[in-house]
Design a protein around this motif. Structure first.
Motif, PDB file in Angstrom:
ATOM      1  N   VAL A  74       0.838  -1.201   0.000  1.00  0.00           N
ATOM      2  CA  VAL A  74       0.000   0.000   0.000  1.00  0.00           C
ATOM      3  C   VAL A  74       0.871   1.248   0.000  1.00  0.00           C
ATOM      4  CG1 VAL A  74      -1.715   1.298   1.311  1.00  0.00           C
ATOM      5  CG2 VAL A  74      -1.925  -1.186   1.104  1.00  0.00           C
ATOM      6  N   GLU A  75       1.926   1.237   0.819  1.00  0.00           N
ATOM      7  CA  GLU A  75       2.865   2.357   0.843  1.00  0.00           C
ATOM      8  C   GLU A  75       3.608   2.459  -0.478  1.00  0.00           C
ATOM      9  OE1 GLU A  75       5.340   5.503   1.619  1.00  0.00           O
ATOM     10  OE2 GLU A  75       3.491   4.908   2.640  1.00  0.00           O
ATOM     11  N   ALA A  76       4.022   1.332  -1.036  1.00  0.00           N
ATOM     12  CA  ALA A  76       4.720   1.341  -2.318  1.00  0.00           C
ATOM     13  C   ALA A  76       3.846   1.926  -3.422  1.00  0.00           C
ATOM     14  CB  ALA A  76       5.161  -0.078  -2.687  1.00  0.00           C
ATOM     15  N   LEU A  77       2.577   1.545  -3.445  1.00  0.00           N
ATOM     16  CA  LEU A  77       1.663   2.109  -4.439  1.00  0.00           C
ATOM     17  C   LEU A  77       1.553   3.619  -4.271  1.00  0.00           C
ATOM     18  CD1 LEU A  77      -1.182  -0.565  -4.397  1.00  0.00           C
ATOM     19  CD2 LEU A  77       0.463  -0.162  -6.241  1.00  0.00           C
ATOM     20  N   SER A  78       1.490   4.075  -3.033  1.00  0.00           N
ATOM     21  CA  SER A  78       1.422   5.509  -2.777  1.00  0.00           C
ATOM     22  C   SER A  78       2.642   6.222  -3.342  1.00  0.00           C
ATOM     23  CB  SER A  78       1.297   5.764  -1.271  1.00  0.00           C
ATOM     24  OG  SER A  78       1.260   7.141  -0.991  1.00  0.00           O
ATOM     25  N   ARG A  79       3.812   5.635  -3.179  1.00  0.00           N
ATOM     26  CA  ARG A  79       5.036   6.227  -3.731  1.00  0.00           C
ATOM     27  C   ARG A  79       5.009   6.271  -5.253  1.00  0.00           C
ATOM     28  NH1 ARG A  79       9.645   3.188   0.034  1.00  0.00           N
ATOM     29  NH2 ARG A  79       8.636   3.640   2.049  1.00  0.00           N
ATOM     30  N   LEU A  80       4.214   5.385  -5.840  1.00  0.00           N
ATOM     31  CA  LEU A  80       4.059   5.355  -7.296  1.00  0.00           C
ATOM     32  C   LEU A  80       2.871   6.194  -7.760  1.00  0.00           C
ATOM     33  CD1 LEU A  80       4.790   1.558  -7.778  1.00  0.00           C
ATOM     34  CD2 LEU A  80       6.213   3.432  -8.642  1.00  0.00           C
ATOM     35  N   GLY A  81       2.260   6.913  -6.836  1.00  0.00           N
ATOM     36  CA  GLY A  81       1.161   7.805  -7.189  1.00  0.00           C
ATOM     37  C   GLY A  81      -0.194   7.145  -7.270  1.00  0.00           C
ATOM     38  N   VAL A  82      -0.339   5.965  -6.663  1.00  0.00           N
ATOM     39  CA  VAL A  82      -1.590   5.221  -6.735  1.00  0.00           C
ATOM     40  C   VAL A  82      -2.137   5.012  -5.324  1.00  0.00           C
ATOM     41  CG1 VAL A  82      -2.659   3.027  -7.392  1.00  0.00           C
ATOM     42  CG2 VAL A  82      -0.910   4.057  -8.855  1.00  0.00           C
ATOM     43  N   SER A  83      -3.396   5.338  -5.118  1.00  0.00           N
ATOM     44  CA  SER A  83      -4.051   5.096  -3.837  1.00  0.00           C
ATOM     45  C   SER A  83      -4.713   3.727  -3.859  1.00  0.00           C
ATOM     46  CB  SER A  83      -5.108   6.179  -3.574  1.00  0.00           C
ATOM     47  OG  SER A  83      -5.979   5.799  -2.532  1.00  0.00           O
ATOM     48  N   ALA A  84      -4.323   2.849  -2.941  1.00  0.00           N
ATOM     49  CA  ALA A  84      -4.971   1.543  -2.867  1.00  0.00           C
ATOM     50  C   ALA A  84      -6.467   1.704  -2.628  1.00  0.00           C
ATOM     51  CB  ALA A  84      -4.345   0.705  -1.755  1.00  0.00           C
TER      52      ALA A  84
END
Length: 268
Positions: A74-84
């Protein structure tokens, strides 16, 4: 109408540096030798859409099974600009505990999984410890709830999830193991998921130790070769080699850019 081109990001969410060859391969000649295991989930990104492939592993379950959690997907997705929370599409390549760990974080998503996998995880094979050991009952319950809530599609052996993204049943590792074919700027890449834990399986033609059907597992190698543009377009789910041959995204230690061309690798 132009064809959709996808970028692929690999999220290394856990590691197991103490894993041995005897835990990974049947009839291994050097069972005590070290062979670490990495754990990945993935993000597919096009110009106007994102697709999550598998949701990683719950940290408590990682500890229970002897693995080390290193990054929340979830944190990794956030760093990629994506909200889980706002993601709308999640592919589940199968239902083992290291692929279902953050289902609840995807509050609005619709999930896709092989119908054969749901049959398997709710059927008589689960009476046998050997086959149920990689599943967690609470996560299977979540899948059932998603199904009854209209948020899980159980599809047939082949399905198109989006333009340039198709899923293909191979079995072997479990009854509903699937692989994901992705159209990228350099051609078709296959996310082999757990149809390949290591490149070595593919190179030597040997099965992984956690297996339902070894003949299907070995036959999957041929399916992967047929769907990928080359062996350099194949991505196993657990091989530490990935981090050695693919670039990191913006210097992130555990996020790789997997649609890029791999660098040459030497066993030495």
């Amino acid at each position: 109408m132009s064809e959709t081109i996808w970028k692929i990001y690999g999220i290394r969410h856990a590691i197991n540096p103490t894993r041995t060859r005897g835990q990974n391969f049947i009839l291994e000649s050097d069972p005590a030798a070290s062979l670490p295991l990495d754990f990945y989930s993935w993000l597919l990104v096009s110009d106007d859409r994102t697709i999550v492939v598998d949701t990683g592993m719950d940290p408590a379950k990682a500890e229970k099974h002897g693995h080390t959690h290193v990054l929340s997907p979830v944190e990794a997705l956030s760093r990629l600009g994506v909200s889980a929370r706002d993601a709308d599409t999640v592919i589940l390549t199968h239902a083992h505990y290291d692929h279902l760990g953050f289902l609840d974080a995807f509050e609005k998503a619709h999930f896709f999984m092989q119908a054969a996998e749901m049959d398997y995880v709710t059927g008589p094979w689960m009476e046998k410890w050997w086959f149920r050991r990689a599943y967690e009952p609470d996560e299977i319950n979540r899948l059932v709830n998603l199904l009854h809530g209209g948020r899980l599609t159980l599809h047939g052996r082949e399905s198109e999830i989006a333009d340039g993204v198709t899923v293909h049943w191979v079995g072997g590792h479990c009854a509903g193991q699937e692989i994901v074919r992705v159209r990228t700027a350099r051609g078709y890449v296959v996310l082999a998921s757990d149809a390949l834990h290591y490149y070595e399986e593919y190179e030597r033609g040997v099965p992984f130790a956690v297996v339902l059907n070894s003949s299907d597992m070995l036959a999957a190698h041929d399916v992967i070769r047929a769907l990928a543009d080359s062996d350099d377009h194949v991505l196993p789910a657990h091989d530490p080699r990935l981090a050695e041959i693919y670039p990191r995204h913006d210097g992130e230690e555990h996020i790789l850019r997997l649609d890029a061309a791999p660098m040459a690798w030497s066993a030495s």
